[in-house]
Design a protein around this motif. Structure first.
Motif, mmCIF file in Angstrom:
data_model
loop_
_atom_site.group_PDB
_atom_site.id
_atom_site.type_symbol
_atom_site.label_atom_id
_atom_site.label_comp_id
_atom_site.label_asym_id
_atom_site.label_seq_id
_atom_site.Cartn_x
_atom_site.Cartn_y
_atom_site.Cartn_z
ATOM 1 N N PHE A 268 0.805 -1.224 0.000
ATOM 2 C CA PHE A 268 0.000 0.000 0.000
ATOM 3 C C PHE A 268 0.840 1.277 0.000
ATOM 4 N N ASP A 269 2.019 1.231 0.635
ATOM 5 C CA ASP A 269 2.838 2.445 0.694
ATOM 6 C C ASP A 269 3.834 2.538 -0.455
ATOM 7 N N HIS A 270 4.253 1.355 -0.988
ATOM 8 C CA HIS A 270 5.230 1.366 -2.074
ATOM 9 C C HIS A 270 4.696 0.738 -3.363
ATOM 10 N N HIS A 271 3.416 0.323 -3.335
ATOM 11 C CA HIS A 271 2.777 -0.273 -4.526
ATOM 12 C C HIS A 271 3.589 -1.454 -5.059
ATOM 13 N N PHE A 272 4.104 -2.265 -4.130
ATOM 14 C CA PHE A 272 4.891 -3.445 -4.502
ATOM 15 C C PHE A 272 4.330 -4.649 -3.750
ATOM 16 N N SER A 273 3.591 -5.482 -4.458
ATOM 17 C CA SER A 273 2.955 -6.635 -3.817
ATOM 18 C C SER A 273 3.585 -7.936 -4.311
ATOM 19 N N ILE A 274 3.949 -8.797 -3.363
ATOM 20 C CA ILE A 274 4.464 -10.121 -3.734
ATOM 21 C C ILE A 274 3.448 -11.212 -3.422
ATOM 22 N N GLY A 275 2.239 -10.798 -2.997
ATOM 23 C CA GLY A 275 1.202 -11.789 -2.756
ATOM 24 C C GLY A 275 0.586 -11.654 -1.378
ATOM 25 N N HIS A 276 -0.492 -12.410 -1.166
ATOM 26 C CA HIS A 276 -1.192 -12.399 0.115
ATOM 27 C C HIS A 276 -0.312 -13.036 1.190
ATOM 28 N N PRO A 277 -0.222 -12.449 2.384
ATOM 29 C CA PRO A 277 0.619 -13.012 3.453
ATOM 30 C C PRO A 277 0.341 -14.478 3.757
ATOM 31 N N ASP A 278 -0.930 -14.909 3.629
ATOM 32 C CA ASP A 278 -1.288 -16.297 3.947
ATOM 33 C C ASP A 278 -0.841 -17.286 2.877
ATOM 34 N N ASN A 279 -0.308 -16.789 1.746
ATOM 35 C CA ASN A 279 0.136 -17.681 0.667
ATOM 36 C C ASN A 279 1.659 -17.745 0.568
ATOM 37 N N ILE A 280 2.358 -17.120 1.518
ATOM 38 C CA ILE A 280 3.817 -17.023 1.400
ATOM 39 C C ILE A 280 4.517 -17.793 2.512
ATOM 40 N N VAL A 281 5.564 -18.514 2.138
ATOM 41 C CA VAL A 281 6.380 -19.266 3.086
ATOM 42 C C VAL A 281 7.850 -18.936 2.804
ATOM 43 N N PHE A 282 8.707 -19.168 3.800
ATOM 44 C CA PHE A 282 10.138 -18.813 3.704
ATOM 45 C C PHE A 282 10.282 -17.320 3.365
ATOM 46 N N LEU A 283 9.535 -16.477 4.089
ATOM 47 C CA LEU A 283 9.451 -15.055 3.747
ATOM 48 C C LEU A 283 10.801 -14.352 3.831
ATOM 49 N N LYS A 284 11.566 -14.612 4.890
ATOM 50 C CA LYS A 284 12.859 -13.932 5.038
ATOM 51 C C LYS A 284 13.772 -14.229 3.855
ATOM 52 N N GLU A 285 13.818 -15.499 3.453
ATOM 53 C CA GLU A 285 14.643 -15.881 2.304
ATOM 54 C C GLU A 285 14.146 -15.190 1.037
#
Length: 519
Positions: A268-285
């Motif tokens: 929302f602040d940078h208009h950069f979406s990598i997907g819904h939080p509930d669909n992402i794993v190994f986020l730090k990597e």
């Protein structure tokens, strides 16, 4: 490269080089003649070379040096007791040789995969319409998936494709269902069975197919089911990790605790979406990988390199490239949907949800021809029997009357939407395995299960300790339309509109003189 392709099995314990042509023969010989048991046979990538290695080692020292001794019938007289030797990876040397063989096999499999993938001479006919495809093997697999609704997985995850297709063709020639593996007397009956039962797919529990999927070679000792379970466990740990901490990719603000806050900030602040939080794993990597690409001044979408940050930033803004490249398979491991079903990527799942025609029409917003009267009705399968209905009210009434199960008790529960999904997926799996959903007792047949549940009054929502596990996020039954009738408790509530009783002042039309002038 692998010797097992041409090599026979040599006994590691016989003084002479006793050879066997079949794996079961050598294992039986070791058990009966030498009292030697090889643990976890499926974790040995190349059994002939494994046996050859231990043959050399057994010449240096007795079996007891390498194998723990297991004494059977220890509570009986000594003459009845027997000693067995267990060769297993608890011994570091044994584990080392297993891992080495696994790495060598992976290297060989990847070489075969690259040859197949780039083989211009590939040729094979369709399993159903016999149309011949030459060159790009992906064309055949996509034809099977979209024209015949038969998917065996993403082309990039399959190896030994010709052998795989020949095996499937052999089973169909034998008039054997690919999913339940029952035999039928003619093709028309088999075809109708696979259509009605939704069995036009391979059986994911049949380990005969494991060798054809790259994912089963990637990590020592893990099949695709193991990988899926492990990924779900990692996902749950990350989702509930209060120690999570990472800085924003662009403004370097640090977020601690809830990882969703960081992802929402990026979106929302940078208009950069990598997907819904509930669909992402190994986020730090995932974030570290993106940060590394940005540090290299590489565009995340077109993946071109630039000479300084300001030029890259302007390029991504003007070209609308402030997003990751969906065709870059490097990112696939970070999305839960890619672990959803054996042999399928997120593109496969999306295409199945959209329908076979949608692949070619996804960008054509003007085509509404399949919307309206021609829309195909859906069938909703009962949780406990084979009855199917076309609307939610009928299926709910059926379960209430026939099975004394109140489905509205799930719909109306004040719980998270995903918990409701877990309950349905848990019940589906238990019934499929002929296990009671409450006491988990298993029965010989489906009828006995239903009789027990009725007598014991176990047609009720099971306790959370049984269904609240990550594995039940994913459907037990493919295309389970019962999940579609669940209601989300967070659905926006719209109040009823109640008209007010307003006093109306006297109208000017009550003036008789005025009415006459208007006539």
């Amino acid at each position: 490269m692998l010797a097992s392709i041409v090599q026979s099995f040599v006994c590691p314990s016989c003084h002479d080089e006793t050879q066997f042509s079949e794996e079961q023969e050598i294992l039986k010989h070791l058990l009966c003649d030498h009292k030697l048991v090889i643990a976890e046979r499926k974790l040995i990538a190349d059994l002939p070379r494994y046996l050859s290695y231990w043959r050399k080692r057994f010449q240096d020292a007795p079996l007891e040096t390498f194998c723990p001794v297991i004494r059977t019938n220890s509570d009986l007289s000594p003459e009845i007791q027997e000693d067995y030797y267990l060769l297993c990876d608890a011994l570091p040397e044994d584990r080392e040789i297993r891992v080495t063989l696994q790495k060598e096999k992976l290297k060989w499999v990847l070489e075969q995969y690259e040859k197949e993938r780039n083989d211009p001479a590939f040729s094979h006919s369709c399993l159903f319409c016999k149309q011949v495809y030459v060159g790009d093997r992906a064309e055949l697999l996509n034809h099977l998936a979209f024209d015949h609704h038969f998917s065996i997985g993403h082309p990039d995850n399959i190896v030994f494709l010709k052998e795989f297709l020949n095996l499937i063709e052999q089973k169909l020639t034998m008039l054997r269902c690919l999913y339940c593996e029952k035999d039928f007397r003619d093709w028309s009956i088999l075809k109708e069975h696979m259509r009605k039962k939704l069995h036009k797919k391979i059986n994911p529990r049949n380990q005969e197919y494991d060798k054809f999927y790259l994912i089963n070679y990637l990590e020592f000792g893990k099949s695709w089911q193991d990988v899926q379970k492990w990924v779900l466990e990692q996902y749950e740990k990350e989702r509930n990790d209060p120690a999570f901490s990472h800085s924003c990719l662009f403004c370097k603000q640090v977020y601690v605790g809830d990882r969703a806050e960081l992802l929402n900030h990026l979106a929302f602040d940078h208009h950069f979406s990598i997907g819904h939080p509930d669909n992402i794993v190994f986020l730090k990597e995932f974030l570290n990988l993106i940060e590394q690409k940005l540090t290299m001044l590489r565009c995340l979408y077109c993946e071109k390199d630039f000479r300084d940050w300001s030029i890259l930033k302007e390029h991504m803004r003007k070209k609308l490239h402030k997003k990751i490249n969906p065709r870059n398979q490097e990112y696939d491991k970070f999305y839960l949907i890619n672990y959803l079903e054996f042999g399928k990527s997120w593109q496969d799942v999306q295409d199945e949800e959209d329908g076979p025609e949608a692949k070619g029409k996804r960008d054509d917003d003007s085509d509404w021809s399949d919307w309206g009267e021609g829309t195909k009705s859906i069938n909703i399968l009962c949780l406990f029997c084979d009855m199917q209905f076309e609307d939610s009210d009928t299926i709910i009434l059926h379960m209430k009357q026939e099975h004394s199960f109140d489905f509205t008790s799930i719909q109306g529960k004040e719980m998270e939407f995903y918990d409701k999904i877990k309950i349905i997926n848990y019940i589906r799996r238990q019934v499929h395995q002929r296990c009671c959903i409450i006491c988990e007792e298993q029965f010989e047949c489906h009828e006995s299960l239903l009789e027990h549940m009725s007598t014991a009054e176990h047609f009720q929502v099971p306790p959370s300790s049984q269904w609240n596990q990550p594995q039940y996020y994913f459907p037990t039954k493919e295309d389970d339309n019962l999940l579609c009738i669940l209601e989300d408790d967070e659905k926006e509530h719209i109040d009823d509109v109640i008209p007010e009783n307003l006093e109306v002042s006297c109208s000017i039309l009550s003036d008789e003189q005025l009415r006459k002038t208007l006539q």
